[in-house]
Write a protein that holds these residues in place. Structure first.
Motif, short mmCIF file in Angstrom:
data_model
loop_
_atom_site.label_atom_id
_atom_site.label_comp_id
_atom_site.label_asym_id
_atom_site.label_seq_id
_atom_site.Cartn_x
_atom_site.Cartn_y
_atom_site.Cartn_z
N ALA A 24 0.99 -1.17 0.08
CA ALA A 24 -0.14 0.09 0.00
C ALA A 24 0.73 1.35 -0.11
CB ALA A 24 -0.98 -0.06 1.27
N VAL A 25 1.89 1.44 0.85
CA VAL A 25 2.68 2.34 0.87
C VAL A 25 3.32 2.94 -0.41
CG1 VAL A 25 4.75 3.52 2.00
CG2 VAL A 25 2.95 2.48 3.46
N CYS A 26 4.17 1.73 -0.87
CA CYS A 26 4.89 1.94 -1.97
C CYS A 26 3.80 2.11 -3.53
CB CYS A 26 5.99 0.72 -2.14
SG CYS A 26 6.95 0.63 -0.89
N ALA A 27 2.80 1.64 -3.48
CA ALA A 27 1.91 1.70 -4.49
C ALA A 27 1.44 3.30 -4.42
CB ALA A 27 0.72 0.73 -4.63
N VAL A 28 1.20 3.71 -3.20
CA VAL A 28 0.78 5.16 -3.30
C VAL A 28 2.07 6.15 -3.52
CG1 VAL A 28 -0.05 6.73 -1.61
CG2 VAL A 28 -1.01 4.78 -1.57
N HIS A 34 5.32 8.42 -10.17
CA HIS A 34 5.01 8.06 -11.65
C HIS A 34 4.27 8.99 -12.24
CE1 HIS A 34 7.98 4.58 -12.25
NE2 HIS A 34 7.42 4.23 -11.12
N PHE A 35 3.13 9.56 -11.52
CA PHE A 35 2.18 10.41 -12.08
C PHE A 35 2.94 11.93 -12.43
CE2 PHE A 35 -0.59 13.96 -11.53
CZ PHE A 35 -1.73 13.53 -12.58
N ALA A 53 1.05 6.54 -16.77
CA ALA A 53 2.39 6.05 -16.12
C ALA A 53 2.09 5.42 -14.59
CB ALA A 53 3.22 7.49 -15.95
N VAL A 54 1.00 5.69 -14.05
CA VAL A 54 0.56 5.39 -12.74
C VAL A 54 -0.01 4.04 -13.13
CG1 VAL A 54 -1.33 5.48 -10.74
CG2 VAL A 54 0.21 7.39 -11.57
N ARG A 55 -0.73 3.87 -13.86
CA ARG A 55 -1.37 2.49 -14.26
C ARG A 55 -0.31 1.45 -14.67
NH1 ARG A 55 -3.18 -0.76 -18.23
NH2 ARG A 55 -2.01 0.87 -19.68
N MET A 56 0.76 1.90 -15.40
CA MET A 56 1.50 0.67 -15.80
C MET A 56 2.64 0.39 -14.68
SD MET A 56 2.32 2.13 -19.61
CE MET A 56 3.71 1.35 -19.72
N ASN A 57 3.13 1.40 -13.75
CA ASN A 57 4.14 1.45 -12.96
C ASN A 57 4.07 1.31 -11.65
OD1 ASN A 57 6.06 1.65 -14.89
ND2 ASN A 57 5.80 3.90 -14.98
N SER A 64 6.82 -5.07 -5.71
CA SER A 64 8.29 -5.40 -5.65
C SER A 64 8.64 -5.01 -4.18
CB SER A 64 9.01 -4.71 -6.54
OG SER A 64 9.08 -3.20 -6.34
N PHE A 65 8.03 -4.15 -3.61
CA PHE A 65 8.34 -3.73 -2.31
C PHE A 65 7.56 -4.74 -1.26
CE2 PHE A 65 10.37 0.04 -3.89
CZ PHE A 65 11.33 0.24 -2.79
N ALA A 66 6.19 -5.20 -1.82
CA ALA A 66 5.54 -6.09 -0.91
C ALA A 66 6.42 -7.59 -0.83
CB ALA A 66 4.03 -6.30 -1.72
N VAL A 67 7.02 -7.97 -1.94
CA VAL A 67 8.08 -9.04 -1.83
C VAL A 67 9.18 -8.67 -0.68
CG1 VAL A 67 9.54 -10.58 -3.03
CG2 VAL A 67 7.26 -9.89 -4.07
N TRP A 68 9.63 -7.52 -1.11
CA TRP A 68 10.81 -7.13 -0.06
C TRP A 68 10.18 -7.26 1.52
CZ3 TRP A 68 11.66 -3.01 3.52
CH2 TRP A 68 13.10 -3.10 3.89
#
Length: 181
Positions: A24-28, A34-35, A53-57, A64-68
């Motif tokens: 959640a934190v890294c997606a926001v 990216h916007f 850019a937001v939709r794609m990235n 990737s941060f969730a995996v981390w």
């Protein structure tokens, strides 16, 4: 034997919580980044470029941060369970294993290098934290000056005469309640 902190006790739930919060934190944060980066689109399509850019990235950055974050929690919970205590060596060990697991796909030398980088970095950070804690005085051993307050000082705004009047008597007298001389 050391005791576990409240943060480390419910490990299966903590792993899911850390993974979700990292996403959640890294997606926001990734969405915002990216916007702004997508606003460099040609004139007339800047807003649409930012949204694209937001939709794609953003999902890629968040996952990737969730995996981390999930791997971080798995390594931490595993080592806390195995050692049954939380100490600086335990923290350094899970940073070492965490760095190595994340670089497994790049080969054995990359695993060794990443493990050592994680261990050295966290040892430096943990050493600085321990030194900062030791340089500060212990708050429990410092004497505390508590000034003695006399009853006269407590009611210094009230007139002091032969007959002492308490605040309750003053309230009763001003409100017309109670029996006074």
């Amino acid at each position: 034997m050391g005791s576990l902190t409240h943060r480390d006790c419910p490990c299966p739930g903590r792993i899911l919580t850390d993974t979700g919060s990292e996403f959640a934190v890294c997606a926001v944060g990734g969405s915002f980044y990216h916007f702004v980066k997508g606003l460099n689109a040609p004139t007339g399509a800047r807003f649409a470029g930012g949204l694209e850019a937001v939709r794609m990235n953003a999902p890629r950055i968040g996952s990737s941060f969730a995996v981390w974050g999930g791997l971080y929690s798995v390594c931490d919970c595993t080592l806390v369970y195995v050692c049954q205590k939380e100490d600086p060596w335990n923290s350094n060990s899970f940073w070492c294993s965490h760095g190595g697991i994340l670089s497994l796909r790049q080969g054995f030398l990359s695993v060794i290098r990443s493990s050592m980088h994680g261990a050295i970095f966290f040892a430096l950070v943990n050493g600085a934290i321990i030194m900062a804690q030791r340089s500060q005085p212990d708050p429990l051993s410092m004497p505390v000056d508590v000034p003695a307050v006399t009853p006269v000082e407590m009611y210094s705004s009230m007139p002091v005469d032969d007959e002492a009047i308490t605040p309750v008597e003053t309230f009763e007298k001003e409100s017309g309640r109670g029996s006074h001389k």
